[in-house]
Design a protein around this motif. Structure first.
Motif, mmCIF file in Angstrom:
data_model
loop_
_atom_site.group_PDB
_atom_site.id
_atom_site.type_symbol
_atom_site.label_atom_id
_atom_site.label_comp_id
_atom_site.label_asym_id
_atom_site.label_seq_id
_atom_site.Cartn_x
_atom_site.Cartn_y
_atom_site.Cartn_z
ATOM 1 N N SER A 179 71.215 84.414 -16.932
ATOM 2 C CA SER A 179 71.508 85.345 -15.841
ATOM 3 C C SER A 179 72.097 84.577 -14.666
ATOM 4 N N ASP A 180 72.386 85.296 -13.588
ATOM 5 C CA ASP A 180 72.877 84.637 -12.382
ATOM 6 C C ASP A 180 71.853 83.634 -11.853
ATOM 7 N N CYS A 181 70.567 83.891 -12.125
ATOM 8 C CA CYS A 181 69.505 83.008 -11.641
ATOM 9 C C CYS A 181 69.695 81.585 -12.158
ATOM 10 N N GLU A 182 69.933 81.444 -13.451
ATOM 11 C CA GLU A 182 70.102 80.108 -14.039
ATOM 12 C C GLU A 182 71.399 79.447 -13.558
ATOM 13 N N THR A 183 72.468 80.249 -13.527
ATOM 14 C CA THR A 183 73.760 79.692 -13.115
ATOM 15 C C THR A 183 73.735 79.250 -11.658
ATOM 16 N N GLU A 184 73.202 80.093 -10.782
ATOM 17 C CA GLU A 184 73.168 79.764 -9.357
ATOM 18 C C GLU A 184 72.235 78.581 -9.082
ATOM 19 N N THR A 185 71.135 78.487 -9.839
ATOM 20 C CA THR A 185 70.240 77.339 -9.681
ATOM 21 C C THR A 185 70.951 76.045 -10.042
ATOM 22 N N ALA A 186 71.619 76.047 -11.199
ATOM 23 C CA ALA A 186 72.331 74.844 -11.644
ATOM 24 C C ALA A 186 73.437 74.469 -10.661
ATOM 25 N N GLU A 187 74.159 75.466 -10.165
ATOM 26 C CA GLU A 187 75.241 75.196 -9.210
ATOM 27 C C GLU A 187 74.684 74.633 -7.901
ATOM 28 N N PHE A 188 73.537 75.160 -7.458
ATOM 29 C CA PHE A 188 72.927 74.632 -6.238
ATOM 30 C C PHE A 188 72.487 73.189 -6.432
ATOM 31 N N LEU A 189 71.831 72.894 -7.536
ATOM 32 C CA LEU A 189 71.373 71.522 -7.773
ATOM 33 C C LEU A 189 72.548 70.557 -7.862
ATOM 34 N N ASN A 190 73.699 71.056 -8.307
ATOM 35 C CA ASN A 190 74.890 70.204 -8.368
ATOM 36 C C ASN A 190 75.416 69.835 -6.984
ATOM 37 N N THR A 191 74.972 70.558 -5.947
ATOM 38 C CA THR A 191 75.405 70.219 -4.590
ATOM 39 C C THR A 191 74.540 69.123 -3.968
ATOM 40 N N LEU A 192 73.405 68.821 -4.593
ATOM 41 C CA LEU A 192 72.496 67.814 -4.036
ATOM 42 C C LEU A 192 72.955 66.414 -4.426
ATOM 43 N N THR A 193 72.589 65.460 -3.609
ATOM 44 C CA THR A 193 72.958 64.072 -3.885
ATOM 45 C C THR A 193 72.096 63.507 -5.005
ATOM 46 N N GLU A 194 72.577 62.408 -5.574
ATOM 47 C CA GLU A 194 71.793 61.732 -6.608
ATOM 48 C C GLU A 194 70.448 61.284 -6.051
ATOM 49 N N ALA A 233 56.343 72.929 -8.778
ATOM 50 C CA ALA A 233 57.052 74.209 -8.765
ATOM 51 C C ALA A 233 58.161 74.214 -7.719
ATOM 52 N N TYR A 234 59.239 74.955 -8.047
ATOM 53 C CA TYR A 234 60.366 75.131 -7.139
ATOM 54 C C TYR A 234 60.818 76.592 -7.160
ATOM 55 N N PRO A 235 61.422 77.057 -6.068
ATOM 56 C CA PRO A 235 61.929 78.441 -6.052
ATOM 57 C C PRO A 235 63.262 78.551 -6.783
ATOM 58 N N VAL A 236 63.617 79.785 -7.136
ATOM 59 C CA VAL A 236 64.926 80.085 -7.719
ATOM 60 C C VAL A 236 65.598 81.144 -6.848
ATOM 61 N N PRO A 237 66.917 81.371 -7.020
ATOM 62 C CA PRO A 237 67.657 82.274 -6.133
ATOM 63 C C PRO A 237 67.098 83.692 -6.033
ATOM 64 N N LEU A 238 66.305 84.126 -7.015
ATOM 65 C CA LEU A 238 65.722 85.465 -6.955
ATOM 66 C C LEU A 238 64.861 85.665 -5.710
ATOM 67 N N ILE A 239 64.467 84.586 -5.077
ATOM 68 C CA ILE A 239 63.573 84.690 -3.923
ATOM 69 C C ILE A 239 64.285 85.290 -2.715
ATOM 70 N N GLY A 240 65.626 85.336 -2.746
ATOM 71 C CA GLY A 240 66.348 86.020 -1.684
ATOM 72 C C GLY A 240 67.386 85.149 -0.996
ATOM 73 N N PRO A 241 67.974 85.678 0.057
ATOM 74 C CA PRO A 241 69.093 84.979 0.721
ATOM 75 C C PRO A 241 68.707 83.655 1.360
ATOM 76 N N ASP A 242 67.412 83.438 1.588
ATOM 77 C CA ASP A 242 66.969 82.170 2.182
ATOM 78 C C ASP A 242 66.644 81.117 1.123
ATOM 79 N N PHE A 243 67.138 81.327 -0.094
ATOM 80 C CA PHE A 243 66.778 80.455 -1.218
ATOM 81 C C PHE A 243 66.945 78.973 -0.898
ATOM 82 N N GLU A 244 68.111 78.584 -0.416
ATOM 83 C CA GLU A 244 68.365 77.155 -0.213
ATOM 84 C C GLU A 244 67.422 76.562 0.826
#
Length: 691
Positions: free
Chosen positions: A211-226, A409-420
């Motif tokens: 779903s969008d949840c998995e895709t958006e999570t992976a895309e967000f993690l790709n923005t983080l530094t090593e 545990a970590y949140p995923v985008p389903l938590i809302g617009p304040d996800f990041e």
């Protein structure tokens, strides 16, 4: 050897059978009598099998990795169409719709069959042709019974289903043990370590619904530094290592660790795998169970995605009722024993699980359907017996006193617009200064160790009034009743906890709203008498009968009663503040929620299967409260000592009035007063509570 080689021999043996049965399935349209009310069901289900067969063919040809993004999405949507919430109401996977459409005689049985066939998606992506074959043959055997105008007998269909699970128990048991213990089963580790994680097509290689949840999570993690990714991985793997160190266990004797994680978190998992490799541990990963043989808890386990449809999972949690009897349980235990014997070397050297949980999905309030399968009373007892024996068996081959775990545990985008922002705050919560908490928590323990009982009283509409009996200390200079828990196996900090003395532990536990194992409980009320649950109630449903059944099947795990296995005081007021600021208290996982107030676990103790290991707090005192009057029965009869469940129930600070240490002479010292910490040296914990 990898996963392809593991299944190659089996696949070659069944190739001819598979070709024959799939050819027959492709012609199902002409097999079923046109006037039969079951025709649409069998045609529809056959079309699903043909879709799974196409995936298997692409896997065999090495074509799955070269699909375009559009091809990946189309295939994913088609395979999961019937389970998606928007189409579930009119799906043959929905027991209510199946019974209303197909009738009471066969609606439930055919709904159950289709639910079991869903495992073919996973088998196809992994190239398990033998598993595909046996499910295809099961489908055709039942399909053949409906080819004539005259309907078959119910017993005939029940018989076919029963013997399928009985006869193939050996296959399913070996799957469960091997996939958890054998690093040569590397389907998932290859995806994590070899994929281009910036190309989102890799997500579709799993065979799970993306779903969008998995895709958006992976895309967000790709923005983080090593460095950020490595820091999160280090938090988890160091917690695992320190868990061994703190309990005096030798991690050097272990060879494997099982990582459980949500799809989309591969960057963190890859870094964690590299860390574990440096510790001498190879990673194993297994899939979230799709079959009733291994399912039923409702909790996402292994490698998983955000639950596609929680109502579907709830509707099918008792699917094993279609085959669960004494003979099946006997066969199941025998085949699990055989599987553990086959992999006993790997089991002995298995270090335990390292788990990443996710949170953020909306609380789920299930619909109780009359058409959904339920266990009989005999099956309830068999289910408890089977779980108990399987727990003992697992502990015998992977000894509890020689293994550990860690969970974060970590949140995923389903938590809302304040996800990041919530994600970054969660990272801070997970990495709080544990030395500071250790000192403050020791101040609390120093008072609690003097208590005969601890009294917990709710505030406002919260009706909690509990007295928890505390283990007496023979030598207070060397012993303690409470563990000073910071952040090793159980991340984040912090809590102090004990195993209560059951005798004299009495009163009422009440919580207005709590989220446990994926289910929301409203107005949950539990009465304890001498540490055992005497009465339980909630207000989720209109009738008392429905509420009782809901609690019995889920919270009570089909036990007539459960002991209070743990009493704890959570000290992570920073996590509580985060939940308040972002209005996400109802969405916190119990892993974090339990640190935001006092909590009480029903079921086994925190030291389950490891009670005889001596454990110490940082101040050198031995934690002697590891047993209660139930767990000690393991020395006589293990069947009576363990319940194979441990469910934490938290009272949030804002529903709490006082926690008071009651001394032998009746005097009281408040640990918490009016929802705030009252112990000298803990003033810093109140800062987030007053913001």
């Amino acid at each position: 050897m990898g996963y392809k080689e593991i299944f190659q021999e089996y696949n070659e043996e069944v190739s001819e059978r598979y070709a024959l049965v799939t050819e027959r399935i492709a012609s199902v349209r002409s097999c079923i009598c046109p006037s039969s009310k079951y025709r649409d069901y069998f045609v529809h289900t056959a079309e699903f099998i043909c879709q799974a067969d196409e995936i298997l063919r692409q896997e065999a040809a090495g074509a799955l990795n070269s699909r375009s993004m559009d091809e990946c999405k189309r295939a994913n949507e088609a395979l999961y169409a019937d389970i998606l919430p928007e189409s579930y109401d009119r799906s043959y996977l929905n027991p209510q719709w199946a019974v209303e459409t197909l009738g009471g005689r066969f609606g439930n049985l055919l709904c159950f069959l289709y639910a079991e066939l869903r495992a073919m998606i996973h088998y196809a992506f992994e190239g398990r042709k033998m598993h595909m074959t046996i499910l295809c043959e099961l489908f055709m055997e039942i399909c053949n019974c409906f080819e004539q105008e005259e309907e078959p007998q119910e017993k005939e269909i029940e018989h076919i289903l029963y013997w399928f699970f009985h006869d193939y128990s050996e296959v399913f048991s070996e799957d469960k043990v091997r996939d958890m213990l054998d690093p040569e089963y590397d389907f998932f580790t290859k995806i994590v370590m070899e994929s281009d994680l910036e190309d989102m097509r890799y997500l579709y290689r799993y065979g799970e619904y993306i779903s969008d949840c998995e895709t958006e999570t992976a895309e967000f993690l790709n923005t983080l530094t090593e460095e950020e990714i490595r820091s999160m991985a280090d938090t988890m793997t160091e917690g695992f290592r320190i868990g061994y160190e703190n309990t005096g266990k030798d991690l050097a004797l272990k060879e494997t660790v099982c990582i459980e994680y949500p799809i989309g978190f591969e960057r963190i998992v890859r870094a964690a795998m590299k860390n574990f490799d440096k510790m001498g541990l190879k990673t194993t990963i297994y899939r979230n169970p799709a079959s009733s043989v291994h399912g039923g808890s409702g909790r996402q386990r292994g490698c998983y995605t955000k639950c596609v449809n929680k109502q579907f999972v709830f509707d099918h949690k008792a699917d094993a009722s279609f085959y669960l009897d004494k003979a099946y349980v006997k066969r199941r235990l025998e085949t699990m024993e055989q599987a553990f014997l086959k992999y006993q070397k790997q089991a002995k050297r298995h270090a335990g699980p390292a788990v990443i949980e996710i949170f953020g999905d909306a609380p789920f309030e299930p619909v109780m359907k009359a058409q959904a399968p339920v266990y009989s009373q005999d099956q309830n007892e068999l289910s408890v017996y089977q779980a108990n024996r399987l727990g003992q068996m697992t502990n015998a081959y992977i000894p509890g006193d020689e293994r550990s775990f860690t969970i974060i545990a970590y949140p995923v985008p389903l938590i809302g617009p304040d996800f990041e922002e919530i994600f970054r705050e969660t990272v801070k919560v997970n990495t709080l200064d544990y030395m500071k908490y250790r000192k403050m928590q020791q101040n609390i323990i120093d008072i609690l160790d003097q208590a005969k009982q601890v009294r917990i009283v709710g505030k406002g509409s919260n009706r909690t009034d509990l007295r928890v009996s505390i283990h007496p200390l023979a030598d207070p200079a060397k012993e303690t009743a409470f563990e000073n828990c910071v952040a090793d196996v159980n991340i984040p900090v912090g809590e102090v906890f004990t195993t209560p003395v059951l005798n004299g532990t009495n009163g009422k536990l009440h919580v207005s709203k709590v989220y446990l194992n994926g289910l929301q409980y409203l107005d949950l009320e539990i009465d304890f008498k001498d540490g055992m649950i005497e009465r339980y109630a909630c207000s989720n449903f209109e009738t008392e009968e429905e509420n009782h059944r809901f609690l019995y099947e889920n919270l009570m795990q089909r036990h007539a009663s459960l002991p209070m296995g743990e009493f704890a005081i959570g000290t992570n007021t920073t996590a509580y503040r985060m939940a308040k600021d972002f209005d996400i208290a109802a969405r916190l996982p119990i892993l974090i929620a339990e640190k935001t107030g006092p909590h009480f676990a029903v079921g086994d103790t925190c030291y389950s299967h490891a009670e005889d290991i001596r454990v110490y707090n940082p101040d050198g005192k031995e934690i002697i409260a590891r047993d209660n009057s139930i767990s000690i029965l393991r020395k006589e009869d293990k069947d009576r000592a363990y319940f194979n469940c441990h469910t934490d129930i938290t009272i949030p600070y804002d529903e709490l009035d006082t926690i008071t240490a009651v001394m032998e002479n009746g005097d009281g010292t408040d640990i918490i007063r009016d929802g705030k910490f009252a112990v000298e040296g803990t003033e810093e914990l109140n800062v987030p509570l007053m913001q």
